[in-house]
Every structure is written in structure tokens, then in C-alpha cells.
Design a protein around this motif. Sequence first.
Motif, mmCIF file in Angstrom:
data_model
loop_
_atom_site.group_PDB
_atom_site.id
_atom_site.type_symbol
_atom_site.label_atom_id
_atom_site.label_comp_id
_atom_site.label_asym_id
_atom_site.label_seq_id
_atom_site.Cartn_x
_atom_site.Cartn_y
_atom_site.Cartn_z
ATOM 1 N N THR A 1 96.846 -67.868 24.682
ATOM 2 C CA THR A 1 97.534 -66.788 23.971
ATOM 3 C C THR A 1 96.844 -66.423 22.664
ATOM 4 O O THR A 1 97.203 -65.445 22.027
ATOM 5 N N GLU B 1 96.916 -60.534 22.690
ATOM 6 C CA GLU B 1 97.330 -59.162 22.960
ATOM 7 C C GLU B 1 96.343 -58.160 22.336
ATOM 8 O O GLU B 1 95.967 -57.172 22.967
ATOM 9 N N ASP C 1 89.056 -70.304 32.973
ATOM 10 C CA ASP C 1 88.704 -70.846 34.286
ATOM 11 C C ASP C 1 87.237 -71.260 34.336
ATOM 12 O O ASP C 1 86.881 -72.249 34.954
ATOM 13 N N ASP D 1 96.100 -71.949 22.544
ATOM 14 C CA ASP D 1 97.507 -71.593 22.739
ATOM 15 C C ASP D 1 98.270 -71.439 21.421
ATOM 16 O O ASP D 1 99.491 -71.306 21.408
ATOM 17 N N ASP E 1 87.955 -61.435 30.924
ATOM 18 C CA ASP E 1 88.290 -61.406 32.348
ATOM 19 C C ASP E 1 87.243 -62.159 33.161
ATOM 20 O O ASP E 1 87.555 -62.813 34.158
ATOM 21 N N LYS F 1 93.354 -68.596 31.077
ATOM 22 C CA LYS F 1 94.499 -69.316 31.658
ATOM 23 C C LYS F 1 95.797 -68.753 31.085
ATOM 24 O O LYS F 1 95.805 -68.186 29.979
ATOM 25 N N THR F 2 96.890 -68.910 31.836
ATOM 26 C CA THR F 2 98.160 -68.317 31.379
ATOM 27 C C THR F 2 98.590 -68.910 30.038
ATOM 28 O O THR F 2 99.318 -68.278 29.274
ATOM 29 N N THR F 3 98.129 -70.094 29.720
ATOM 30 C CA THR F 3 98.474 -70.708 28.430
ATOM 31 C C THR F 3 97.610 -70.155 27.285
ATOM 32 O O THR F 3 97.869 -70.447 26.116
#
Lengths: 434, 434
Positions: free
Chosen positions: A211, A230, A140, A278, A202, A207-209
Motif C-alpha cells: 500500500t 494510490e 511478485d 505496507d 504492474d 502484492k495486495t498488502t
Amino acid sequence: MTRSGPGEPAAAPEDSTLASRRSFLKTGLLGGAAVAGGLASGRALAAGDPAITEIQDWNRYPGEGVDARPYGTPSEFEGNVVRRSVSWLTADPISSVNFTPLHELEGIITPNGLCFERHHAGITIIEPTEHRLMINGLVDRQLVFTMADLKRFPRVNHAYFLECAANSGMEWRGSQLNGVQFTHGMVHCVVYTGVRLKDLLDEAGIKTTGTWLLAEGADASAMTRSIPMEKAMDDCIVAFAMNGEALRPEQGYPLRLVVPGWEGNMWIKWLRRLEIGDKPWHQREETSKYTDLLADGVARRFTWVMEVKSVITNPSPQAPITHGRGRTVLSGLAWSGNGTIKRVDVSIDGGRNWHTARIDGPSLPRALHRFYYEFDWDGSELFLQSRAVDELGFVQPTKDELRTARGENSIYHNNGIQTWHVGPDGAVENVEIS
Amino acid sequence: MTRSGPGEPAAAPEDSTLASRRSFLKTGLLGGAAVAGGLASGRALAAGDPAITEIQDWNRYPGEGVDARPYGTPSEFEGNVVRRSVSWLTADPISSVNFTPLHELEGIITPNGLCFERHHAGITIIEPTEHRLMINGLVDRQLVFTMADLKRFPRVNHAYFLECAANSGMEWRGSQLNGVQFTHGMVHCVVYTGVRLKDLLDEAGIKTTGTWLLAEGADASAMTRSIPMEKAMDDCIVAFAMNGEALRPEQGYPLRLVVPGWEGNMWIKWLRRLEIGDKPWHQREETSKYTDLLADGVARRFTWVMEVKSVITNPSPQAPITHGRGRTVLSGLAWSGNGTIKRVDVSIDGGRNWHTARIDGPSLPRALHRFYYEFDWDGSELFLQSRAVDELGFVQPTKDELRTARGENSIYHNNGIQTWHVGPDGAVENVEIS
């Protein structure tokens, strides 16, 4: 045996005695070592003993004062306790490795001055006030931090081992190197202090993408590795201190990524950038390097965890038995990228009989563990082995088990059981038994 | 304020700013510090930001190789992180002290090069192959051990703090020294490896009349202290390693006695002899020194345990707040000779309100504990205090409580609550409030 490219240890160091690749049959291996009721060390003191009558110079004359060494150094009598490199191993010392003298160390903490080094473009010297850490990519807010900025986040402290994936890499093709410093010395364990990577991510807002994360070093090799989100959000640390003081230059001063339990190459030193993406980037160090080439030519990738492993550090080729028969202290290290070590077994007869070793000192997850086995040596030959079991129940395999599963092409992730042969004279050699 | 004899810190160092002995009334102390919703550190990154476009030299050119430093040293930018002595404090640097830079350190492990020093006849240089440890007196067998003999006994590893009884000694008479290095820097914490004193004493066979032990150093001061047999047989260690490597010369190389939780002077360095007797010897260092002179002229003797104590290391006079308002990390150390630390409370308003600090890292008995308290600074003045509670329930007292009980004559065993005043400019000063 192949000489490989810069950075992968491939054979024996010229400054160490080459082990003669001795192979021993397990059958009829030993007579009956151990269990002499050896009386201890220490001798009786009689009147007139030199220990009473002789006064050494150090009892007579005062020494240097408290202003002599603002930052202290080891005793002049410990000059042999150093990291050692192997000149022929790599094309250039700036893309090379040196090894921790495990046979000279005690406990679970490696002193900062003895932590093995691995550089890809030499030791980068960074002025800390000029250093920046950038977070960019799928976030973000793209952010940049000074060292002072980072020190305003909550700090955490953890003892973790760091093992190069290529540690013991030359043992895939048989016993090669006559010294635990060279066979297992690409591991160290220090207490890191830093901030949680999660807290920085954080702050940027992933973004949710997002990974995957790419960590990049500020050295001239711009070392880069892909790390799944993760793991990044779990236990990674952006560290600025080791064993209480600032990171050492060769360990990434002023900032390094700590990736607990995973191969050392991912612990990016001189950390300058974290990019969020991603998918993995498939950089050089995770494709042509740090993948495991199997017998059929297929390579396993993303084998990040350093699995359960142990080694006897004393006796070992660089630390023979010099005291003769009787009480003998066997000592070693065990570790697992999966957590704590639950048990270490020791054999002095090449795996026929196993004894539970005594683990001493703190048992901390993903840190070195120190173990001991005390026995009376009867002077006969010994075949010393150790086998660790971690908290997930994984058992350290034999080298032959590893070869059956993975062939002999690999350089990385050799956590096989090490065998040391002790001769009747106390000399120790790197051998294999089958 | 009295200048005392060699070895007892008595006043402020000339190379540190003298605190002006400011006294603050507790009443009306503060407006309302803290709780501004301060946004973090890190700034937004825009296109064309120098962090992206500027390439530093360390990104361009390779550095030194792996053969550059067989034993590593700190970064050239950390030259200020050193032990400091105070030239006027004692008559001669060979019977003097220097101080650990606590404000520069992280975690609970003190790097070996930064462990404070206290010698009574300078740093003794002992050739380890020539060193002997003798056990004599009320024993069945008088014994003498070489270093090699000692290494045949089972080894143990423990992290312990070592605090000089005179640490914070100058604070008995008011706030004197402007720096946590000087007020509290006679404490360090390392992992010791050695053999149990009990095992050596059992080997010699203590006679039933043997109730005391005299430990003697091999330095020119022949430092000697009496230790009750109960402690000797409980948890004392004859140590040969610290933080994984051999003891440093100034810490007793090759052998030192470790007396967990008890005053540092008893941890005899360069240990050469253990005599067993039936009463204490009343040596100089346990009569004219290391006893606690009370207001009425009576001296307390055998006050061995270092009681529960803590101090805020950051912010502190040598480590002011330089980042202005907003997120601030307060950090400190706590320890107790009685065992582990159960809780540390922190106040930023001189003891009006207390907050439970976060203890991070391993909590080990008789070792340093690291604590943190994160808060948003609103830029108003602060009075920082920390108060530790140990596993026996002992609570760190105020300095005034100590003075009420023991007067102001003492030099030793000052475990009172320290107060740092933070000005609106972030500067920090050693003060007292009452």
C-alpha cells in the motif's frame, strides 16, 4: 526569526536588499491609481531620425557561422538572467538551494538552465549506462531496469510545475525578501517525458498488502520519501527527459520521479530504487523535515499537495517600472496541485478592487499558468496583489488567514497572497498590508 | 544530383554515412514482422545481484553545490546531442544551416540550444538597448519602437513549429541522407512570447491601400520578405522570448517575426523594420529562392504554408534498434501549417498495413505533435513509414505523388512520406520503396 538547519531558507539573502518589513494599513491606502488614458509606447518617426540614418555595426558586418555553437547559449546581454543562491542561507552549498529568476521569464515553460536546484549532497553525476532502477519489497517479481529497458515502455509527456514545499517559507513571519526570485523562485515548470510508474509496478506485480512505496535516490544523501500506492498508480511518471532533452544533472539525470502537484522533495532525483511496503517509512525528510509545525507544537504530516497559489512577477522588486506613467503590463504566474487554474484576480490597490486577469497560453492541469493585467499607470503608489482560484474552487488565502490557521512556526506550504508596493518612482518593495 | 547555391542543402553530409539509394519493390516486401509476444524489459533480481551489492561512487561522495552553474548545461554524457552542420553543403558557414538532432529528442518542445540555425550573414549580435523596430510606408504615423516600448503592449504566448522550406529538400531526387537529423532536422518547436503584429500595425494606422508588408532584418544580409496584410493582421507575433527566456542570438535576439505555419525564411530574425506597401516587393528570397521550380521550368511562387508532414524519429539511421526482439517503442513527430494534427498512421511493412498511432501531449495548432506506436519486433526486416492527416483533412502524400505533381527540380516543400528500412540487426537506413 530563526536560522534553521541546512536546506530550509530562513531569511533574506545578503545579496538582495532587505525589505524593511513595512506594514501598511488598508484604510486610506491609495488616492486613485490607474485609468489615465496613457498614450502608448513608440514615438513618431521624422525624416533624418537616427533610426533611419544610423547604420549599426550589426547591419554592416557578418557574424559567426552555424558551426560556432553545436549546443547554443543565451545572449551575452542576458548574463543577469541566472539562478541565484544565497550564501548564508545554508551551511554548505552542497546541501542548499538556488532560485529561478521568475521576473526575467515569460510564458509557462522554464528553460532547463534556469530551473531552481535543491540538493542534499550536491549534484550527483551518474553514468547512464551504469545506472539501474530496482523494484523490491512486496512484489511478485523483484526487478532491475537499465535505462535502455525503461525506454521500451510506452512514454508519456506532461507539463507539470514542481514547487519546493519551502517556497515562500520565509514569508510566514512577514515580508522578508526583496525579490520574487527569492520569495517564489523555488518553482519551475517543464514538459516531462518518461514512463508511467504504474506500468513498472504492474510489471513487478504489487502484492495486495503493498500500500506504500519508498522512492530512493542514488545520490550520497540517498534521499527517500514514502508515497501512498494510490498516488503512485495514478499519475506518477519515471521521467528521463525535460523540455525535450535528457534531464539535467541537477534535476536527477538520468532518472527522476515526477509526482504531479505534490511537494518537490518527493520528486526523487537520481531515482535508483522503489520499495513496496505496507506502511510509510517515516524517513527524516517526512518527519523532522517537510511537516508543518503548528502554533501549539503539533506537526501536520503528509501535507503533500501544493495548494493554489499565484504571484505577480512583473512589476516586482527586481523588475521595477522604469517607463513612467501610461500603459503598463502586469504579468504573473498561478498554479495548483489540484489541477488547472480557473481564474486569477488582480488588485492594484491592495485588495480593495479586484480585476479578472487574462490567462494566456495553454491551461494544463498541475502546470504553471501565465496571467496578465494591462492598465494605465497614473504614477501614484500601488499595492499589487494576485489571487488564484483552482478548478476545485479553492481560493488562494491571505497570509494572515494562513497564520490564523497554522501559526508562524511553519516553513512549508505558504501559498498566501503576495503584496508588492510600487512607489511613485516605480521602485517595488515586498510589503504586507493588514 | 546538383550542388546548389549557398543555403540549399543539396546532398548527403560527408560526416554521415551515405545511404546507398536502395530501392525496394513493394511486392513481397516482408514476411510477417511484429506480433511476437515479446516479454518486457527488466530482469529478475536475485540475492547477491550487483544492483544490490555494488555501491557506485555517486552513492558515496557528494557532488557540486548550487553555486556551480548559475545557468545550467546538459550532462557531460549527452555531448553527442548537438546541432550538426555539413561543411561541404554551402560555401561558407556564415550563409549556411545546421540541423536539430530530432532522434535524440522527446515530446514537442525543442530546447533552445538545439533549435536548428539558418543564417544568411552569420549570427548577428545586437545590443538590445540600441535596437529599434521601425514601421514606415503606407501608415498614418511612422513609428519607431525600443524594446522597452514593445513590452508595454499586451503579450501572447503560443507554441509553434518553425520549418525551413528546404527541409527534406534533398529527398526530391531519392533517399540521400542517412539520418533524420539531416533529412528532417530543419524544424523546431518552441513557445514564443511577444506582442501581436496587429497591435503594432494598428498603432501606426494602416492606410486602406496598405495590402502588403515587408519585414526586414537587422543583420548584414538585411533579409527581407513580403507578407500579405491578411496574414500580418491574423496571427503573426513580434516575439522577444522563446521557451520562457529571451530569444537566442541565432534565432533573432532581441526580436523576430513569427509567421505561424508558414515557411521559416519569412520569420525574419533581428527584426528592424516593417514597411507597408500595396504590392509584394519580389525580393531575392521570394524569387530566385523559395519558389518551387516545376518540371516544365515554371516556378510556383508564394507557396508559404508548410503542409501536413510527419517523420519517424526513432528508430532511424542515427538511432537503430539495439535491444533485439520484443517490445519496441516507435516514436515520431507530425505537424501542419494548417492547424492541428488529427491522426497519424504508422506502417512497419512499407505501407501495406497501417496502424493508428497514439498522439501524446498537447495537440496545439501549428505546433509539433508527438506520436508513438508500440509493437513487438520479431527480428525480421521492417519498412517504417508514417502518414499524418491535419485538421483540414489534408493527407501527407508519398514522395512519388509529389514528384508526379511537381517534378524533381524543386528544393522546397517536400512533405513526402519517409521510409526507413530496419535490418535484422536493427540497423536503419534511408530508402525508397515503389
